[in-house]
Design a protein around this motif. Structure first.
Motif, PDB file in Angstrom:
ATOM      1  N   UNK A 141     -10.347   8.261   7.344  1.00 45.78           N
ATOM      2  CA  UNK A 141     -10.329   9.483   6.555  1.00 45.78           C
ATOM      3  C   UNK A 141      -9.436   9.179   5.369  1.00 45.78           C
ATOM      4  N   UNK A 142      -9.541   9.934   4.323  1.00 43.29           N
ATOM      5  CA  UNK A 142      -8.730   9.662   3.128  1.00 43.29           C
ATOM      6  C   UNK A 142      -7.264   9.483   3.507  1.00 43.29           C
ATOM      7  N   UNK A 143      -6.739   8.288   3.252  1.00 42.87           N
ATOM      8  CA  UNK A 143      -5.349   7.917   3.515  1.00 42.87           C
ATOM      9  C   UNK A 143      -4.960   7.924   4.986  1.00 42.87           C
ATOM     10  N   UNK A 144      -5.929   7.837   5.895  1.00 42.77           N
ATOM     11  CA  UNK A 144      -5.667   7.692   7.325  1.00 42.77           C
ATOM     12  C   UNK A 144      -6.285   6.364   7.767  1.00 42.77           C
ATOM     13  N   UNK A 145      -5.443   5.489   8.291  1.00 42.06           N
ATOM     14  CA  UNK A 145      -5.880   4.167   8.690  1.00 42.06           C
ATOM     15  C   UNK A 145      -5.695   3.968  10.184  1.00 42.06           C
ATOM     16  N   UNK A 146      -6.584   3.176  10.768  1.00 44.58           N
ATOM     17  CA  UNK A 146      -6.515   2.869  12.192  1.00 44.58           C
ATOM     18  C   UNK A 146      -6.633   1.363  12.366  1.00 44.58           C
ATOM     19  N   UNK A 147      -5.744   0.810  13.178  1.00 38.33           N
ATOM     20  CA  UNK A 147      -5.878  -0.584  13.589  1.00 38.33           C
ATOM     21  C   UNK A 147      -6.699  -0.561  14.875  1.00 38.33           C
ATOM     22  N   UNK A 148      -7.939  -0.981  14.786  1.00 42.93           N
ATOM     23  CA  UNK A 148      -8.861  -0.915  15.918  1.00 42.93           C
ATOM     24  C   UNK A 148      -8.320  -1.676  17.127  1.00 42.93           C
TER      25      UNK A 148
END
Length: 74
Positions: free
Chosen positions: A7-14
Motif C-alpha cells: 500500500x502507499x508507503x507500507x512495505x512488507x518483507x515477505x
C-alpha cells in the motif's frame, strides 16, 4: 530479503510473514491481503476487485522482487 510495497508507503518483507489471508471488505465487496508478522502484528494491502486479481498481483510482485532485487513500487 523480498520487500514489496503493499500500500502507499507500507512495505512488507515477505520473508518475515508467517501468515497471509485474503479478506473481503463488506462495504464495497473488494478484497485485500492481510500479512501477519511473527509477533502477531499485521498490515493490509491495497484493495482488489476479486480474489483472482489479488492472487495475481501478489505472485507478480514476489517474482519481480526476486528477479530484480529491488523494492517494487505500485
Amino acid at each position: 530479503m523480498i520487500i514489496i510495497e503493499v500500500k502507499k508507503n507500507k512495505f512488507v518483507n515477505i520473508e518475515n510473514v508467517f501468515k497471509m489471508t485474503i479478506l473481503r471488505n463488506e462495504d464495497n465487496h473488494t478484497v485485500y491481503w492481510r500479512f501477519y508478522n511473527n509477533d502477531d502484528t499485521f498490515t493490509s494491502s491495497r484493495e482488489f476487485i476479486d480474489e483472482q486479481e489479488a492472487q495475481s498481483w501478489l505472485s507478480m510482485q514476489i517474482v519481480r522482487a526476486q528477479g530484480t532485487g529491488e523494492i517494487i513500487l505500485l
